[in-house]
Scaffold this active site. Structure first.
Site, PDB file in Angstrom:
ATOM      1  N   CYS A 156       0.840  -1.190   0.000  1.00  0.00           N
ATOM      2  CA  CYS A 156       0.000   0.000   0.000  1.00  0.00           C
ATOM      3  C   CYS A 156       0.880   1.247   0.000  1.00  0.00           C
ATOM      4  O   CYS A 156       2.101   1.163   0.008  1.00  0.00           O
ATOM      5  CB  CYS A 156      -0.903   0.016   1.237  1.00  0.00           C
ATOM      6  SG  CYS A 156      -1.793  -1.540   1.551  1.00  0.00           S
ATOM      7  N   ARG A 157       0.247   2.395  -0.020  1.00  0.00           N
ATOM      8  CA  ARG A 157       0.899   3.691   0.131  1.00  0.00           C
ATOM      9  C   ARG A 157       0.069   4.503   1.108  1.00  0.00           C
ATOM     10  O   ARG A 157      -1.164   4.429   1.088  1.00  0.00           O
ATOM     11  CB  ARG A 157       0.973   4.441  -1.194  1.00  0.00           C
ATOM     12  CG  ARG A 157       1.641   3.698  -2.360  1.00  0.00           C
ATOM     13  CD  ARG A 157       3.166   3.822  -2.339  1.00  0.00           C
ATOM     14  NE  ARG A 157       3.771   2.825  -1.454  1.00  0.00           N
ATOM     15  CZ  ARG A 157       5.076   2.770  -1.186  1.00  0.00           C
ATOM     16  NH1 ARG A 157       5.895   3.663  -1.701  1.00  0.00           N
ATOM     17  NH2 ARG A 157       5.553   1.834  -0.404  1.00  0.00           N
TER      18      ARG A 157
END
Length: 279
Positions: free
Chosen positions: A2-3
């Site tokens: 993810c970010r």
């Protein structure tokens, strides 16, 4: 993986964080430069604080790049403390309850990474969650279980120690199951006043994490940049990867560390799992 992005400082429209930067979180949802995957399209979430006692949360299974409701919200909500997350699932279903950030009372939590072979460890990890907290688990992710383990081990009282104990417990359970290198991740959590960010993996090769250079320094370096002059010197941004290419604007958060931000001041401390006791 993810970010994610954590912001604290001058109240801004969420749009300024999610859409306006050259390498914004929405851009990263399609073209991540440093993530394990280029595309992070398995959901998006935003948490923010205002005058109400608990934070607001928006979570959607739509990819960030074409979620119209996200864009609408971002253009109208202003806050001085914002969490934002774009998801790339490591195996759990794409559903709203699995999108970050997770909320409990005034607390928000988000995570980039994974607990290796989580399906094998899930039962033992879930049974260690405080019975009073367990009903609040709504999704099926390792990240949400880790959040509730941290709450179980005292997140309200001492966040760094609670996260260190939760990770130590994960590694203990993994060792019992013969799972090597179980923990990988960068984590952000906040109580609405202070911000903690962690970078740790069992293997010692954690996903990327950056913080902005202090705004006062950036103003001196870039006196003609109007965006910077609208921010207070207390503004801090912590991100999975830099939001742009402004030279000198970003510093890497070291491996095995905890970043603490309070009242515009920041401190980087060494971080490692620590002994735990079941409650």
């Amino acid at each position: 993986m993810c970010r994610w992005l954590a912001y604290t400082g001058t109240p801004v429209l969420i749009d300024e964080l999610l859409y306006k930067p050259a390498n914004s979180l929405v851009v990263q949802s399609l073209h991540s430069r440093l993530g394990a995957e280029t595309t992070n399209g398995d959901g998006v979430g935003v948490g923010w604080y205002d005058e109400l006692p608990t934070p607001g949360v928006f979570r959607s299974t739509e990819p960030a790049w074409h979620d119209r409701n996200l864009h609408e919200l971002a253009e109208h909500v202003r806050s001085g403390l914002v969490f934002a997350h774009i998801r790339a699932s490591s195996g759990s279903p794409v559903q709203q309850t699995n999108c970050h950030p997770f909320r409990y009372g005034r607390w928000l939590w988000m995570h980039n990474g994974l607990i290796s072979q989580f399906a094998e460890l899930k039962r033992d990890l879930a049974f260690a969650v405080d019975p009073e907290l367990y009903p609040h688990i709504q999704g099926s992710t390792d990240s949400e279980i880790l959040f509730h383990l941290a709450l179980t081990f005292g997140l309200h009282d001492d966040p760094p120690a609670a996260v260190a104990r939760a990770i130590a417990f994960v590694e203990h359970v993994a060792e019992q199951h013969g799972v090597p290198y179980p923990m990988q991740g960068t984590i952000a959590t906040t109580d609405g006043e202070r911000l903690w960010a962690f970078r740790y993996s069992t293997e010692g090769r954690t996903r990327s994490l950056y913080r902005n250079t202090d705004v006062a320094t950036l103003k001196l370096q870039y006196p003609d940049n109007p965006l910077l002059h609208g921010l207070s010197d207390a503004t801090r941004i912590v991100v999975s990867e830099p939001l742009g290419d402004l030279k000198g604007a970003w510093r890497e958060v070291p491996e095995g560390s905890c970043l603490v931000v309070e009242d515009g001041e920041e401190e980087v401390r060494p971080f490692a799992p620590m002994p735990f006791a079941m409650v």
